[in-house]
Design a protein around this motif. Structure first.
Motif, PDB file in Angstrom:
ATOM      1  N   UNK A   1      37.912 -38.133  19.417  1.00  0.00           N
ATOM      2  CA  UNK A   1      38.614 -37.839  20.679  1.00  0.00           C
ATOM      3  C   UNK A   1      40.118 -37.754  20.439  1.00  0.00           C
ATOM      4  N   UNK A   2      40.603 -38.660  19.581  1.00  0.00           N
ATOM      5  CA  UNK A   2      42.045 -38.652  19.303  1.00  0.00           C
ATOM      6  C   UNK A   2      42.482 -37.364  18.605  1.00  0.00           C
ATOM      7  N   UNK A   3      41.592 -36.803  17.819  1.00  0.00           N
ATOM      8  CA  UNK A   3      41.934 -35.511  17.206  1.00  0.00           C
ATOM      9  C   UNK A   3      42.119 -34.445  18.284  1.00  0.00           C
ATOM     10  N   UNK A   4      41.230 -34.469  19.259  1.00  0.00           N
ATOM     11  CA  UNK A   4      41.353 -33.505  20.361  1.00  0.00           C
ATOM     12  C   UNK A   4      42.604 -33.814  21.187  1.00  0.00           C
ATOM     13  N   UNK A   5      42.840 -35.107  21.396  1.00  0.00           N
ATOM     14  CA  UNK A   5      44.028 -35.527  22.144  1.00  0.00           C
ATOM     15  C   UNK A   5      45.296 -35.044  21.445  1.00  0.00           C
ATOM     16  N   UNK A   6      45.321 -35.223  20.159  1.00  0.00           N
ATOM     17  CA  UNK A   6      46.509 -34.814  19.405  1.00  0.00           C
ATOM     18  C   UNK A   6      46.689 -33.297  19.374  1.00  0.00           C
ATOM     19  N   UNK A   7      45.594 -32.597  19.646  1.00  0.00           N
ATOM     20  CA  UNK A   7      45.698 -31.136  19.761  1.00  0.00           C
ATOM     21  C   UNK A   7      46.055 -30.723  21.192  1.00  0.00           C
ATOM     22  N   UNK A   8      46.284 -31.713  22.060  1.00  0.00           N
ATOM     23  CA  UNK A   8      46.761 -31.404  23.413  1.00  0.00           C
ATOM     24  C   UNK A   8      45.723 -31.555  24.513  1.00  0.00           C
ATOM     25  N   UNK A   9      44.479 -31.863  24.164  1.00  0.00           N
ATOM     26  CA  UNK A   9      43.434 -31.990  25.184  1.00  0.00           C
ATOM     27  C   UNK A   9      43.609 -33.290  25.978  1.00  0.00           C
ATOM     28  N   UNK A  10      43.523 -33.219  27.298  1.00  0.00           N
ATOM     29  CA  UNK A  10      43.703 -34.422  28.118  1.00  0.00           C
ATOM     30  C   UNK A  10      42.524 -34.738  29.033  1.00  0.00           C
ATOM     31  N   UNK A  11      41.604 -33.818  29.216  1.00  0.00           N
ATOM     32  CA  UNK A  11      40.460 -34.087  30.099  1.00  0.00           C
ATOM     33  C   UNK A  11      39.208 -34.240  29.242  1.00  0.00           C
ATOM     34  N   UNK A  12      38.554 -35.395  29.378  1.00  0.00           N
ATOM     35  CA  UNK A  12      37.357 -35.671  28.602  1.00  0.00           C
ATOM     36  C   UNK A  12      36.194 -35.988  29.540  1.00  0.00           C
ATOM     37  N   UNK A  13      35.011 -35.540  29.148  1.00  0.00           N
ATOM     38  CA  UNK A  13      33.813 -35.783  29.951  1.00  0.00           C
ATOM     39  C   UNK A  13      32.863 -36.713  29.229  1.00  0.00           C
ATOM     40  N   UNK A  14      32.369 -37.718  29.960  1.00  0.00           N
ATOM     41  CA  UNK A  14      31.431 -38.688  29.393  1.00  0.00           C
ATOM     42  C   UNK A  14      30.270 -38.855  30.360  1.00  0.00           C
ATOM     43  N   UNK A  15      29.124 -39.280  29.813  1.00  0.00           N
ATOM     44  CA  UNK A  15      27.966 -39.396  30.702  1.00  0.00           C
ATOM     45  C   UNK A  15      27.330 -40.788  30.706  1.00  0.00           C
ATOM     46  N   UNK A  16      27.982 -41.744  30.051  1.00  0.00           N
ATOM     47  CA  UNK A  16      27.494 -43.130  30.118  1.00  0.00           C
ATOM     48  C   UNK A  16      28.652 -44.026  30.496  1.00  0.00           C
ATOM     49  N   UNK A  17      28.418 -44.864  31.471  1.00  0.00           N
ATOM     50  CA  UNK A  17      29.489 -45.652  32.074  1.00  0.00           C
ATOM     51  C   UNK A  17      30.120 -46.623  31.067  1.00  0.00           C
ATOM     52  N   UNK A  18      29.304 -47.298  30.273  1.00  0.00           N
ATOM     53  CA  UNK A  18      29.839 -48.266  29.298  1.00  0.00           C
ATOM     54  C   UNK A  18      30.692 -47.597  28.240  1.00  0.00           C
ATOM     55  N   UNK A  19      30.132 -46.511  27.731  1.00  0.00           N
ATOM     56  CA  UNK A  19      30.825 -45.781  26.668  1.00  0.00           C
ATOM     57  C   UNK A  19      32.165 -45.249  27.172  1.00  0.00           C
ATOM     58  N   UNK A  20      32.156 -44.718  28.401  1.00  0.00           N
ATOM     59  CA  UNK A  20      33.391 -44.160  28.938  1.00  0.00           C
ATOM     60  C   UNK A  20      34.427 -45.264  29.142  1.00  0.00           C
ATOM     61  N   UNK A  21      33.991 -46.397  29.677  1.00  0.00           N
ATOM     62  CA  UNK A  21      34.926 -47.491  29.944  1.00  0.00           C
ATOM     63  C   UNK A  21      35.507 -48.030  28.633  1.00  0.00           C
ATOM     64  N   UNK A  22      34.671 -48.143  27.643  1.00  0.00           N
ATOM     65  CA  UNK A  22      35.132 -48.597  26.335  1.00  0.00           C
ATOM     66  C   UNK A  22      36.196 -47.640  25.767  1.00  0.00           C
TER      67      UNK A  22
END
Ligand code: PLP
Length: 223
Positions: free
Chosen positions: A33-54
């Motif tokens: 995710x950080x690789x995508x973030x560093x490429x400028x991406x800011x919106x991420x989609x997740x489908x499990x509540x625990x994983x997203x919160x972590x």
């Protein structure tokens, strides 16, 4: 490193300016995710509540987290403090719970209503008639902590491009119906979330304004 950046760039080149890209990062580790973030991406989609919160807890604050999976009502409380959008609202019960939890946190949570248009019996979502019933009932109008901003759907899992196109066009004309009947004066109701790795170009041709792309950015998921 290079690859995620290139994948993102390649996808963005194919998207018109008005289409928002949600990078679907479920099952991928934070480093990716950080690789995508560093490429400028800011919106991420997740489908499990625990994983997203972590991930939310350990990744930068300016990421907007979209919950795109099936959300159980008893899990809403965990994501209500920070979630940027809940994309797959498929019942009035879930909407009520989002209203309640958003109020506790003094927030207004943007949501999309998920349509079930695909052939598969396994997909979640409201049938068009369920969606009409939910809106005509009007309880949603009393909810000041949820903002219904559009519709979301997934096409059938098939290689039949014409079927996929038909399903997206069904969603598009339903969007127009609902916009006219319930949201004519509401500029916030403008999001059409359809299109994934294999079909986002068709989706864009069929009026999508938000695509949710995972595999084409991050590669195959390891479940
Ligand atoms: C996993 C998922 C996606 C992304 O699918 P890809 O084929 O990997 O692009 C999009 N939308 C939803 C609702 C998903 O669960």
């Amino acid at each position: 490193m290079q690859m995620i950046q290139e994948n993102l760039q390649h996808i963005k080149e194919q998207l018109p300016k008005h289409v928002t890209l949600v990078a679907v990062s479920k099952f991928h580790p934070k480093e990716r995710l950080m690789e995508a973030y560093n490429a400028g991406q800011r919106i991420f989609g997740e489908s499990h509540e625990r994983e997203m919160t972590d991930k939310y807890e350990s990744l930068p604050d300016d990421i907007k987290w979209h919950f795109i999976g099936h959300l159980q009502t008893n899990k809403v409380k965990y994501i209500a403090p920070y979630v940027a959008m809940i994309e797959a609202v498929d019942s009035i019960r879930l909407l009520r719970e989002i209203e309640k939890q958003a109020a506790r946190h003094n927030r207004v949570i943007p949501v999309l209503l998920e349509l079930h248009i695909a052939q598969e019996a396994t997909k979640y979502g409201l049938t068009l008639d369920d969606c009409r019933a939910l809106l005509s009932d009007g309880e949603w109008r009393t909810m000041s902590h949820v903002s219904i901003q559009g519709l979301m759907m997934m096409a059938s899992f098939t290689n039949n491009q014409e079927q996929i196109r038909r399903e997206f066009l069904t969603a598009l004309s339903f969007f127009d119906e609902v916009k006219r009947d319930y949201f004519a004066g509401d500029d916030n109701f403008c999001i059409r979330s359809w299109g994934m790795s294999d079909d986002f170009l068709i989706a864009v041709e069929c009026g999508s304004t938000m695509v949710r792309v995972g595999t084409s950015i991050f590669g195959q998921r390891e479940y």
